[in-house]
Scaffold this active site. Structure first.
Site, PDB file in Angstrom:
ATOM      1  N   ARG A  81       0.602  -1.322  -0.013  1.00  0.00           N
ATOM      2  CA  ARG A  81       0.266   0.518  -0.111  1.00  0.00           C
ATOM      3  C   ARG A  81       0.317   1.196   0.292  1.00  0.00           C
ATOM      4  O   ARG A  81       1.858   1.109   0.888  1.00  0.00           O
ATOM      5  CB  ARG A  81      -1.049   0.196   1.418  1.00  0.00           C
ATOM      6  CG  ARG A  81      -1.556   1.276   1.500  1.00  0.00           C
ATOM      7  CD  ARG A  81      -3.091   1.115   2.437  1.00  0.00           C
ATOM      8  NE  ARG A  81      -1.869   1.411   3.631  1.00  0.00           N
ATOM      9  CZ  ARG A  81      -1.465   3.193   4.020  1.00  0.00           C
ATOM     10  NH1 ARG A  81      -1.715   3.839   2.842  1.00  0.00           N
ATOM     11  NH2 ARG A  81      -0.561   3.270   4.793  1.00  0.00           N
ATOM     12  N   VAL A  82       0.472   2.363  -0.987  1.00  0.00           N
ATOM     13  CA  VAL A  82       0.912   3.451  -0.351  1.00  0.00           C
ATOM     14  C   VAL A  82      -0.191   4.667  -0.607  1.00  0.00           C
ATOM     15  O   VAL A  82      -1.087   4.339  -1.633  1.00  0.00           O
ATOM     16  CB  VAL A  82       1.832   3.636  -2.012  1.00  0.00           C
ATOM     17  CG1 VAL A  82       3.051   2.996  -2.617  1.00  0.00           C
ATOM     18  CG2 VAL A  82       0.902   3.572  -2.657  1.00  0.00           C
ATOM     19  N   SER A  83       0.306   5.889   0.089  1.00  0.00           N
ATOM     20  CA  SER A  83      -1.102   6.763  -0.066  1.00  0.00           C
ATOM     21  C   SER A  83      -1.625   7.679  -1.719  1.00  0.00           C
ATOM     22  O   SER A  83      -3.093   8.161  -1.098  1.00  0.00           O
ATOM     23  CB  SER A  83      -0.605   7.675   1.882  1.00  0.00           C
ATOM     24  OG  SER A  83      -0.278   6.342   2.559  1.00  0.00           O
ATOM     25  N   THR A  84      -0.729   7.896  -2.122  1.00  0.00           N
ATOM     26  CA  THR A  84      -0.574   9.172  -2.839  1.00  0.00           C
ATOM     27  C   THR A  84      -0.653   8.300  -4.325  1.00  0.00           C
ATOM     28  O   THR A  84       0.675   7.007  -4.415  1.00  0.00           O
ATOM     29  CB  THR A  84      -0.127   9.774  -3.324  1.00  0.00           C
ATOM     30  OG1 THR A  84       1.206   9.404  -3.278  1.00  0.00           O
ATOM     31  CG2 THR A  84      -0.283  10.698  -1.607  1.00  0.00           C
ATOM     32  N   GLN A  91       3.598   7.835  -5.515  1.00  0.00           N
ATOM     33  CA  GLN A  91       4.059   6.948  -5.124  1.00  0.00           C
ATOM     34  C   GLN A  91       4.644   5.582  -5.585  1.00  0.00           C
ATOM     35  O   GLN A  91       3.261   5.222  -6.158  1.00  0.00           O
ATOM     36  CB  GLN A  91       3.589   6.571  -3.516  1.00  0.00           C
ATOM     37  CG  GLN A  91       3.780   8.059  -2.591  1.00  0.00           C
ATOM     38  CD  GLN A  91       3.473   8.083  -0.744  1.00  0.00           C
ATOM     39  OE1 GLN A  91       2.469   7.439  -0.728  1.00  0.00           O
ATOM     40  NE2 GLN A  91       3.933   8.098  -0.157  1.00  0.00           N
TER      41      GLN A  91
END
Length: 196
Positions: A10-13, A16
């Protein structure tokens, strides 16, 4: 035969990438002799979002109940969630499904009592760090206000607002996008002015 492993990324944006996480976790599985049977991904989704907004996590937890793998690999505790309660809930679901967890960055294995306790403490500290950052940001905003600094977007100039209103008055069917193009402003500016 080695354990069946699932990888969660998982990445937030959207800016990324999950590729560093994927490389680290794939190498870990290789070194441990674990067979990666599934990879779940939530790219561009904040860890503060609930399970219902994170399809990768939701599918991982559902497949854990179906016993599709023996161990779930995470790059870090904060990949699982941002709030202590969300992290602990997900950990409990995995544990109830008899699925071990391994967190690469913290090098913690939930199959041991010590590892489980350390993971729960790491989740608490991750939350504390986020709240401290939020407090510092809010303090900075308050200081800027006290110093008389203008915060937020700059106000639209009066002549631009008048031009937008005039364009709409002259042609009520003229769309916001066309008005924005004519005047060289953003659509959101037109939208905000017309909503006044």
């Amino acid at each position: 035969m080695g354990k069946r492993a699932a990888i969660y990324l998982r990445v937030s944006t959207d800016g990324q990438t999950v590729e560093n996480q994927r490389a680290d976790l794939t190498k870990l599985a290789e070194l441990r002799g674990w067979d990666v049977v599934a990879t779940y991904e939530d790219a561009g989704i904040s860890g503060s979002k609930g399970r219902d907004k994170r399809p990768g996590l939701d599918n991982l937890l559902k497949d854990a109940k179906r016993r599709r793998f023996d161990i779930a690999l995470f790059w870090a505790v904060d990949r699982l969630g941002r709030s202590t309660s969300a992290v602990v809930t997900a950990m409990d679901e995995l544990e109830a499904a008899d699925v071990s967890q391994f967190y690469f960055k913290e090098s913690m294995d939930s199959s041991t009592a010590h590892g489980r306790a350390m993971l729960e403490m790491a989740a608490v500290f991750a939350r504390l760090e986020r709240e401290m950052i939020r407090s510092r940001v809010n303090a900075g905003l308050q200081r800027a206000k006290a110093e008389g600094k203008t915060l937020g977007r700059p106000r639209t100039k009066q002549d631009v607002e008048e031009a937008i209103m005039k364009a709409r008055a002259e042609n009520p069917n003229l769309g916001m996008i066309k008005i924005a193009k004519q005047l060289g402003v953003g659509v959101s500016v037109v939208q905000r002015v017309l909503a006044l």
